[in-house]
Scaffold this motif. Structure first.
Motif, PDB file in Angstrom:
ATOM      1  N   ASN A 155     -60.610 -82.905 -46.296  1.00 38.18           N
ATOM      2  CA  ASN A 155     -60.458 -82.617 -44.873  1.00 38.18           C
ATOM      3  C   ASN A 155     -59.216 -83.333 -44.347  1.00 38.18           C
ATOM      4  O   ASN A 155     -58.996 -84.507 -44.641  1.00 38.18           O
ATOM      5  CB  ASN A 155     -61.713 -83.084 -44.124  1.00 38.18           C
ATOM      6  N   CYS A 156     -58.420 -82.654 -43.561  1.00 40.63           N
ATOM      7  CA  CYS A 156     -57.154 -83.229 -43.093  1.00 40.63           C
ATOM      8  C   CYS A 156     -57.352 -84.446 -42.186  1.00 40.63           C
ATOM      9  O   CYS A 156     -56.452 -85.269 -42.059  1.00 40.63           O
ATOM     10  CB  CYS A 156     -56.321 -82.166 -42.393  1.00 40.63           C
ATOM     11  N   TYR A 157     -58.498 -84.594 -41.571  1.00 39.52           N
ATOM     12  CA  TYR A 157     -58.751 -85.726 -40.682  1.00 39.52           C
ATOM     13  C   TYR A 157     -59.303 -86.941 -41.425  1.00 39.52           C
ATOM     14  O   TYR A 157     -59.217 -88.060 -40.942  1.00 39.52           O
ATOM     15  CB  TYR A 157     -59.732 -85.330 -39.579  1.00 39.52           C
ATOM     16  N   LEU A 158     -59.863 -86.717 -42.581  1.00 37.46           N
ATOM     17  CA  LEU A 158     -60.548 -87.786 -43.301  1.00 37.46           C
ATOM     18  C   LEU A 158     -59.606 -88.910 -43.713  1.00 37.46           C
ATOM     19  O   LEU A 158     -59.933 -90.082 -43.558  1.00 37.46           O
ATOM     20  CB  LEU A 158     -61.283 -87.217 -44.516  1.00 37.46           C
ATOM     21  N   SER A 159     -58.430 -88.590 -44.211  1.00 34.09           N
ATOM     22  CA  SER A 159     -57.512 -89.640 -44.671  1.00 34.09           C
ATOM     23  C   SER A 159     -57.088 -90.551 -43.524  1.00 34.09           C
ATOM     24  O   SER A 159     -56.952 -91.765 -43.706  1.00 34.09           O
ATOM     25  CB  SER A 159     -56.298 -89.036 -45.364  1.00 34.09           C
ATOM     26  N   ALA A 160     -56.899 -89.992 -42.337  1.00 35.68           N
ATOM     27  CA  ALA A 160     -56.536 -90.815 -41.178  1.00 35.68           C
ATOM     28  C   ALA A 160     -57.672 -91.760 -40.806  1.00 35.68           C
ATOM     29  O   ALA A 160     -57.437 -92.923 -40.468  1.00 35.68           O
ATOM     30  CB  ALA A 160     -56.179 -89.925 -39.995  1.00 35.68           C
ATOM     31  N   LEU A 161     -58.898 -91.279 -40.888  1.00 30.36           N
ATOM     32  CA  LEU A 161     -60.044 -92.127 -40.565  1.00 30.36           C
ATOM     33  C   LEU A 161     -60.235 -93.221 -41.611  1.00 30.36           C
ATOM     34  O   LEU A 161     -60.556 -94.357 -41.275  1.00 30.36           O
ATOM     35  CB  LEU A 161     -61.310 -91.276 -40.443  1.00 30.36           C
ATOM     36  N   ILE A 162     -60.012 -92.894 -42.866  1.00 33.56           N
ATOM     37  CA  ILE A 162     -60.137 -93.888 -43.938  1.00 33.56           C
ATOM     38  C   ILE A 162     -59.123 -95.013 -43.734  1.00 33.56           C
ATOM     39  O   ILE A 162     -59.440 -96.190 -43.895  1.00 33.56           O
ATOM     40  CB  ILE A 162     -59.963 -93.225 -45.316  1.00 33.56           C
ATOM     41  N   PHE A 205     -59.343 -86.117 -33.067  1.00 37.55           N
ATOM     42  CA  PHE A 205     -59.425 -87.212 -34.023  1.00 37.55           C
ATOM     43  C   PHE A 205     -58.231 -88.154 -33.933  1.00 37.55           C
ATOM     44  O   PHE A 205     -58.310 -89.294 -34.377  1.00 37.55           O
ATOM     45  CB  PHE A 205     -59.600 -86.679 -35.450  1.00 37.55           C
ATOM     46  N   ASN A 206     -57.136 -87.711 -33.352  1.00 37.13           N
ATOM     47  CA  ASN A 206     -56.007 -88.619 -33.143  1.00 37.13           C
ATOM     48  C   ASN A 206     -56.403 -89.729 -32.173  1.00 37.13           C
ATOM     49  O   ASN A 206     -56.050 -90.886 -32.361  1.00 37.13           O
ATOM     50  CB  ASN A 206     -54.790 -87.860 -32.616  1.00 37.13           C
TER      51      ASN A 206
END
Length: 95
Positions: free
Chosen positions: A41-48, A14-15
């Motif tokens: 989810n730890c990846y969700l905030s980065a995607l947002i 996801f990075n």
């Protein structure tokens, strides 16, 4: 561009995905990819923070029993909306 994510967030990089995203892009979580749309989810905030719109396929969420766990930042859509996203975006990338 439309990015479809069909693999678990724990099996994707996801990075890399977040570096490719731009405003106006859409991400659709399908199959095991819907796990990325779970609240907390730890990846969700980065995607947002990338500014792309986030979607998850309703049927895949229901099949995994995640109905009440999807973040309110992720719009739940059906197959008709999925088709509309593919029509909207001439360029698509599957993860």
């Amino acid at each position: 561009m439309l990015y479809t994510v069909g693999r678990s967030p724990y099996q994707c990089d996801f990075n890399v995905i977040s570096k490719l995203l731009a405003r106006g892009d859409d991400i659709l979580f399908i199959q095991d990819g819907v796990l990325a749309g779970i609240e907390g989810n730890c990846y969700l905030s980065a995607l947002i923070s990338c500014g792309a719109a986030l979607y998850a396929l309703k049927e895949d969420i229901e099949a995994r029993g995640l109905d009440d766990q999807v973040s309110d930042k992720v719009q739940v859509i059906d197959y008709t909306d999925f088709v509309n996203l593919t029509v909207k975006h001439h360029q698509q990338f599957a993860w």
